[in-house]
Write a protein that holds these residues in place. Structure first.
Motif, PDB file in Angstrom:
ATOM      1  N   ALA A 105      22.088 -55.005 -42.813  1.00 14.61           N
ATOM      2  CA  ALA A 105      21.770 -54.051 -41.749  1.00 14.61           C
ATOM      3  C   ALA A 105      22.537 -52.773 -41.983  1.00 14.61           C
ATOM      4  O   ALA A 105      23.635 -52.775 -42.518  1.00 14.61           O
ATOM      5  N   SER A 106      21.937 -51.660 -41.589  1.00 18.89           N
ATOM      6  CA  SER A 106      22.605 -50.369 -41.735  1.00 18.89           C
ATOM      7  C   SER A 106      23.394 -50.070 -40.471  1.00 18.89           C
ATOM      8  O   SER A 106      23.256 -50.727 -39.451  1.00 18.89           O
ATOM      9  N   GLY A 107      24.253 -49.037 -40.541  1.00 19.16           N
ATOM     10  CA  GLY A 107      24.982 -48.625 -39.360  1.00 19.16           C
ATOM     11  C   GLY A 107      26.262 -49.392 -39.126  1.00 19.16           C
ATOM     12  O   GLY A 107      26.766 -49.405 -38.018  1.00 19.16           O
ATOM     13  N   SER A 108      26.802 -50.071 -40.170  1.00 19.69           N
ATOM     14  CA  SER A 108      27.999 -50.882 -39.966  1.00 19.69           C
ATOM     15  C   SER A 108      29.279 -50.100 -40.187  1.00 19.69           C
ATOM     16  O   SER A 108      30.341 -50.532 -39.781  1.00 19.69           O
ATOM     17  N   ALA A 109      29.211 -48.978 -40.851  1.00 20.13           N
ATOM     18  CA  ALA A 109      30.404 -48.197 -41.151  1.00 20.13           C
ATOM     19  C   ALA A 109      30.396 -46.915 -40.334  1.00 20.13           C
ATOM     20  O   ALA A 109      29.349 -46.455 -39.880  1.00 20.13           O
ATOM     21  N   PRO A 110      31.602 -46.296 -40.143  1.00 16.24           N
ATOM     22  CA  PRO A 110      31.636 -45.041 -39.392  1.00 16.24           C
ATOM     23  C   PRO A 110      30.700 -43.971 -39.947  1.00 16.24           C
ATOM     24  O   PRO A 110      30.042 -43.264 -39.180  1.00 16.24           O
ATOM     25  N   ALA A 111      30.621 -43.857 -41.275  1.00 14.60           N
ATOM     26  CA  ALA A 111      29.748 -42.842 -41.872  1.00 14.60           C
ATOM     27  C   ALA A 111      28.286 -43.102 -41.534  1.00 14.60           C
ATOM     28  O   ALA A 111      27.533 -42.178 -41.202  1.00 14.60           O
ATOM     29  N   ASP A 112      27.862 -44.370 -41.618  1.00 18.94           N
ATOM     30  CA  ASP A 112      26.464 -44.705 -41.315  1.00 18.94           C
ATOM     31  C   ASP A 112      26.129 -44.413 -39.855  1.00 18.94           C
ATOM     32  O   ASP A 112      25.061 -43.885 -39.538  1.00 18.94           O
ATOM     33  N   LEU A 113      27.046 -44.771 -38.978  1.00 18.35           N
ATOM     34  CA  LEU A 113      26.810 -44.527 -37.555  1.00 18.35           C
ATOM     35  C   LEU A 113      26.786 -43.034 -37.246  1.00 18.35           C
ATOM     36  O   LEU A 113      25.973 -42.568 -36.448  1.00 18.35           O
ATOM     37  N   ALA A 114      27.686 -42.280 -37.876  1.00 17.05           N
ATOM     38  CA  ALA A 114      27.689 -40.826 -37.666  1.00 17.05           C
ATOM     39  C   ALA A 114      26.394 -40.208 -38.161  1.00 17.05           C
ATOM     40  O   ALA A 114      25.802 -39.349 -37.493  1.00 17.05           O
ATOM     41  N   HIS A 115      25.929 -40.631 -39.341  1.00 18.57           N
ATOM     42  CA  HIS A 115      24.662 -40.106 -39.867  1.00 18.57           C
ATOM     43  C   HIS A 115      23.499 -40.441 -38.935  1.00 18.57           C
ATOM     44  O   HIS A 115      22.623 -39.601 -38.692  1.00 18.57           O
ATOM     45  N   ALA A 116      23.467 -41.671 -38.428  1.00 16.21           N
ATOM     46  CA  ALA A 116      22.375 -42.077 -37.540  1.00 16.21           C
ATOM     47  C   ALA A 116      22.399 -41.268 -36.241  1.00 16.21           C
ATOM     48  O   ALA A 116      21.349 -40.839 -35.740  1.00 16.21           O
ATOM     49  N   PHE A 117      23.593 -41.049 -35.694  1.00 13.37           N
ATOM     50  CA  PHE A 117      23.715 -40.244 -34.476  1.00 13.37           C
ATOM     51  C   PHE A 117      23.223 -38.822 -34.721  1.00 13.37           C
ATOM     52  O   PHE A 117      22.462 -38.257 -33.920  1.00 13.37           O
ATOM     53  N   ILE A 118      23.650 -38.222 -35.816  1.00 17.69           N
ATOM     54  CA  ILE A 118      23.272 -36.844 -36.132  1.00 17.69           C
ATOM     55  C   ILE A 118      21.771 -36.729 -36.332  1.00 17.69           C
ATOM     56  O   ILE A 118      21.127 -35.799 -35.832  1.00 17.69           O
ATOM     57  N   GLY A 119      21.190 -37.678 -37.079  1.00 17.87           N
ATOM     58  CA  GLY A 119      19.745 -37.646 -37.312  1.00 17.87           C
ATOM     59  C   GLY A 119      18.960 -37.739 -36.022  1.00 17.87           C
ATOM     60  O   GLY A 119      17.952 -37.047 -35.831  1.00 17.87           O
ATOM     61  N   ALA A 120      19.424 -38.593 -35.098  1.00 19.57           N
ATOM     62  CA  ALA A 120      18.735 -38.742 -33.815  1.00 19.57           C
ATOM     63  C   ALA A 120      18.844 -37.473 -32.987  1.00 19.57           C
ATOM     64  O   ALA A 120      17.854 -37.011 -32.386  1.00 19.57           O
ATOM     65  N   ALA A 121      20.020 -36.871 -32.942  1.00 20.00           N
ATOM     66  CA  ALA A 121      20.202 -35.641 -32.162  1.00 20.00           C
ATOM     67  C   ALA A 121      19.335 -34.515 -32.718  1.00 20.00           C
ATOM     68  O   ALA A 121      18.674 -33.794 -31.959  1.00 20.00           O
ATOM     69  N   ARG A 122      19.322 -34.357 -34.030  1.00 21.84           N
ATOM     70  CA  ARG A 122      18.512 -33.297 -34.645  1.00 21.84           C
ATOM     71  C   ARG A 122      17.025 -33.528 -34.397  1.00 21.84           C
ATOM     72  O   ARG A 122      16.263 -32.564 -34.224  1.00 21.84           O
ATOM     73  N   ALA A 123      16.604 -34.794 -34.374  1.00 23.22           N
ATOM     74  CA  ALA A 123      15.203 -35.089 -34.091  1.00 23.22           C
ATOM     75  C   ALA A 123      14.816 -34.665 -32.688  1.00 23.22           C
ATOM     76  O   ALA A 123      13.641 -34.393 -32.410  1.00 23.22           O
ATOM     77  N   LEU A 124      15.806 -34.585 -31.795  1.00 23.08           N
ATOM     78  CA  LEU A 124      15.575 -34.112 -30.424  1.00 23.08           C
ATOM     79  C   LEU A 124      15.849 -32.611 -30.309  1.00 23.08           C
ATOM     80  O   LEU A 124      15.963 -32.083 -29.198  1.00 23.08           O
ATOM     81  N   ASP A 125      15.990 -31.944 -31.451  1.00 20.76           N
ATOM     82  CA  ASP A 125      16.220 -30.492 -31.524  1.00 20.76           C
ATOM     83  C   ASP A 125      17.591 -30.104 -30.982  1.00 20.76           C
ATOM     84  O   ASP A 125      17.780 -29.002 -30.470  1.00 20.76           O
ATOM     85  N   ILE A 126      18.554 -30.998 -31.116  1.00 19.65           N
ATOM     86  CA  ILE A 126      19.931 -30.719 -30.709  1.00 19.65           C
ATOM     87  C   ILE A 126      20.774 -30.535 -31.969  1.00 19.65           C
ATOM     88  O   ILE A 126      20.820 -31.440 -32.808  1.00 19.65           O
ATOM     89  N   PRO A 127      21.422 -29.406 -32.148  1.00 20.91           N
ATOM     90  CA  PRO A 127      22.291 -29.239 -33.324  1.00 20.91           C
ATOM     91  C   PRO A 127      23.375 -30.315 -33.345  1.00 20.91           C
ATOM     92  O   PRO A 127      23.994 -30.600 -32.318  1.00 20.91           O
TER      93      PRO A 127
END
Length: 254
Positions: free
Chosen positions: A153-175
């Protein structure tokens, strides 16, 4: 809280004849932290070129002739941290927030993660919802692994979780941007850490640490920010090495 950091990296070098290092290991004073002292020790650092990069970080460019097989970098400093519920605000050298809407390969959005989230009802609430979903997903993954489910599963490390959070925010047009730093956890363990920051027009930049499901606290020390982990590597070398550096980190309170 006053935190004293000692961080040592030993990096294998790809070429024994010449090397150039881009170093992003400098903590700067912000509304969340006040740097009392900070130093970096490594061969050639006294002659390094220093500059603010395109993301506002303080960077060093170190050039070495005949550096040998390994590079040793030692970072030490003392920082007084302040818990501001994750609110960083706006920093002096920040680029326009719109720059952090740019997608990267590491921050591709997960449609399921943002399903049903509408930032028009409140941007802060939407960002907390994303962080909470990531944290819960990681907890569920660990429960499956403890039950004997051998599933990657992905998202187990701090880097993976940070990337997932950033990708989700940008998809909602949030820098949103990727942040590196240090963490002293509640058990007293120190680590090099990563989290996300998202922009709100009223409050400015706000941090979200999905690993802990909290906004950064006085146990976080902020170093650098960028589009993703590649752009915020603590030491980037040319020629590049394929081996991972060995490192030790110690953080002491007081």
């Amino acid at each position: 809280m006053k935190l004293t950091v000692t961080h040592t990296l030993t990096c294998p070098l790809a070429s024994p004849s010449r090397a150039v290092e881009h170093v992003l290991l400098t903590a700067l004073s912000t509304p969340q932290q006040r740097v009392e002292r900070w130093s970096i020790e490594m061969p050639g650092f006294a002659d390094a070129a220093t500059f603010r990069d395109g993301f506002g970080n303080k960077a060093y460019l170190v050039s070495q002739t005949k550096p040998g097989d390994t590079l040793r970098v030692t970072v030490s400093g003392t920082v007084e941290t302040i818990d501001r519920a994750g609110v960083l605000g706006r920093l002096e050298y920040d680029p326009p927030p719109a720059m952090f809407r740019r997608p990267t390969r590491q921050t591709k959005p997960d449609a399921a993660l943002i399903d049903g989230i509408d930032p028009s009802g409140g941007r802060i609430a939407a960002l907390h919802e994303i962080m909470g979903r990531l944290h819960e997903g990681r907890a569920a993954m660990h429960q499956s692994q403890s039950a004997g489910v051998q599933e990657q599963a992905s998202g187990s490390a701090p880097a993976d979780l940070a990337h997932a959070f950033i990708g989700a925010a940008r998809a909602l047009d949030i820098p949103a941007r990727y942040v590196t730093g240090y963490l002293l956890d509640e058990a007293g363990a120190a680590s090099f850490h990563a989290w996300g920051e998202a922009f709100d027009e009223g409050l400015g930049w706000i941090g979200f640490d999905a690993l802990l499901n909290v906004c950064p606290t006085e146990r976080h020390i902020r170093l650098a920010a960028g589009l993703d982990a590649i752009g915020t590597m603590p030491v980037r070398m040319v020629p590049a090495s394929t081996e991972m550096p060995a490192e030790t980190i110690e953080i002491v309170e007081g």
